[in-house]
Design a protein around this motif. Structure first.
Motif, mmCIF file in Angstrom:
data_model
loop_
_atom_site.group_PDB
_atom_site.id
_atom_site.type_symbol
_atom_site.label_atom_id
_atom_site.label_comp_id
_atom_site.label_asym_id
_atom_site.label_seq_id
_atom_site.Cartn_x
_atom_site.Cartn_y
_atom_site.Cartn_z
ATOM 1 N N GLU A 196 0.727 -1.327 0.189
ATOM 2 C CA GLU A 196 0.033 -0.074 -0.281
ATOM 3 C C GLU A 196 1.032 1.138 -0.070
ATOM 4 O O GLU A 196 0.902 2.427 -0.910
ATOM 5 N N TYR A 197 2.105 1.150 1.074
ATOM 6 C CA TYR A 197 2.601 2.623 0.698
ATOM 7 C C TYR A 197 3.407 2.838 -0.035
ATOM 8 O O TYR A 197 3.311 3.915 -1.038
ATOM 9 N N LEU A 198 3.864 1.587 -1.118
ATOM 10 C CA LEU A 198 4.485 1.863 -2.629
ATOM 11 C C LEU A 198 3.606 1.848 -3.621
ATOM 12 O O LEU A 198 4.432 2.941 -4.571
ATOM 13 N N ALA A 199 3.310 1.976 -3.676
ATOM 14 C CA ALA A 199 1.598 2.043 -5.006
ATOM 15 C C ALA A 199 1.529 3.659 -4.367
ATOM 16 O O ALA A 199 0.964 4.011 -5.581
ATOM 17 N N ARG A 200 0.434 4.045 -3.162
ATOM 18 C CA ARG A 200 1.081 5.178 -3.334
ATOM 19 C C ARG A 200 2.098 6.035 -3.388
ATOM 20 O O ARG A 200 2.018 7.364 -3.773
ATOM 21 N N ALA A 201 2.610 6.082 -2.144
ATOM 22 C CA ALA A 201 4.256 6.779 -2.171
ATOM 23 C C ALA A 201 4.982 7.035 -3.655
ATOM 24 O O ALA A 201 4.989 8.318 -3.730
#
Length: 395
Positions: free
Chosen positions: A253-258
């Motif tokens: 989720e972090y990599l997908a958004r950030a």
């Protein structure tokens, strides 16, 4: 003689007088002018805060997004504000969470503005210091245009955009890099500090990545493949450390958004490609074209432009990356500050030219670079003035 002719003659005379100064005198003029302009900027920015109304655009959304993190949320998909989901890396979260805590959850706007006055003046000071390192190719007069932008003051002290924080880290990284690449066998500590600052900038906003191809070229020129690997490793390590609370629980989720490189931009807010129309702007073919153009321009700079700054060739630069720069028989000249600035600034500029979307606040990404780029372009003074006035017409 017309007023314009008088002004042009006066400017040319001043430029000749400055160019004729002895190095020691020019250094004194540079420092004195920088101090004077920084004092002016401090007073002007404080006056703007007192007299010009604050403009709410993203500040409230920033505070809402980091408030979720302060409450214990670590899933980036659950972090949102009035303007949409959180799309910035973890460095943004931690820096703005400090501001959230210091300003009573973002309610004390005036205090936040004074913090951004400090960020603005600090950015100007670092940029002045970087230009001072490159004073062999620029005159002190190049500092004056840096204080003339109404839009920059608005971006920093009236609208509190995160672009400003990212660029402060970027210019600190550039300044540290200039100190590291000026001599052979420079301290690894300086290079590591520079890479940490690069990574901090990227962690606040990804636009700082536009400068990294130019920085990588300077790493190669200064220390070859070993330095490039060391810098990239350090940058990656800092990114992981900053994002660890999110990566430990919700890594995807972090990599997908950030770091969402495929994010679709809103046509309503674009500035650079509005003339294309919404359908063309949103088309995947246009995005692919811009990516190919960006890579092609970077390749052209690396092969045909940047090597000329050191009186070398592309093949010579490539070979030099596999030769020890500290060897007595090394024929590769050390990187000068003016070369490093020119390479990083042009890499950033072609990235901006090929950006999928630019908003008005993105002017902060390159405004401080324009005077030097124009100075190095060798185009006539009046043409430089026309370009500068065109960019200021966005104010």
């Amino acid at each position: 003689m017309s007023l314009l002719q008088h002004a042009k003659a006066a400017l040319q005379q001043a430029a000749r007088e400055v160019s004729q100064l002895q190095p020691q005198s020019q250094r004194r003029v540079f420092v004195a002018l920088a101090v004077l302009l920084l004092c002016f900027e401090t007073l002007l920015s404080l006056a703007i805060v007192q007299r010009v109304a604050y403009t709410e655009i993203d500040w409230r959304a920033y505070m809402q997004q980091v408030e979720g993190v302060a409450s214990g949320e670590r899933n980036y998909l659950s972090l949102r504000g009035d303007t949409g989901p959180l799309v910035y890396p973890a460095g943004f979260v931690w820096t703005y969470q400090l501001l959230w805590a210091a300003t009573s959850g973002g309610a004390d706007i005036r205090l936040a503005q004074h913090v951004f006055v400090a960020i603005y003046v600090a950015t100007q000071a670092v940029v002045f210091a970087a230009y001072y390192r490159a004073r062999d190719c620029v005159s002190p007069s190049v500092l004056v245009p840096l204080v003339l932008s109404r839009r920059l003051h608005s971006i920093y002290v009236l609208r509190l955009f995160n672009d400003t924080m990212a660029m402060l880290f970027a210019y600190l990284a550039i300044y540290t890099m200039l100190g590291a690449c000026g001599t052979r066998g420079a301290s690894k500590r300086r290079w590591l500090v520079s890479s940490v600052l690069w990574s901090l900038g990227v962690s606040v906003k990804m636009n700082v990545q536009l400068m990294l191809p130019g920085a990588a070229y300077i790493w190669w020129r200064s220390g070859g493949v070993a330095l490039v690997l060391m810098q990239l490793t350090a940058i990656a390590a800092v990114q992981i450390a900053i994002a660890l609370p999110f990566l430990a629980k919700f890594p995807k989720e972090y990599l997908a958004r950030a770091f969402d490189f495929g994010r679709q931009f809103n046509f309503e807010w674009t500035v650079n490609w509005r003339f294309l129309g919404e359908d063309a702007f949103l088309s995947p073919q246009w995005s692919l074209f811009l990516l190919v153009a960006h890579l092609a321009l970077l390749a052209a700079l690396a092969l045909f432009v940047w090597p000329r700054l050191s009186q070398s060739t592309a093949w010579g630069v490539i070979k030099s990356g596999f030769v020890s720069k500290t060897a007595p028989n090394s024929s590769t000249p050390p990187v000068t500050s003016s070369e490093a600035l020119a390479v990083v600034f042009t890499a950033n500029f072609v990235g901006i030219v090929c950006a999928r979307s630019l908003h008005y606040q993105f002017y902060a990404w390159y405004a401080h670079m324009l005077p030097l780029l124009l100075h190095l372009s060798r185009i006539p003074f009046l043409a430089q003035l026309a370009v500068w006035c065109t960019t200021r017409s966005l104010d």
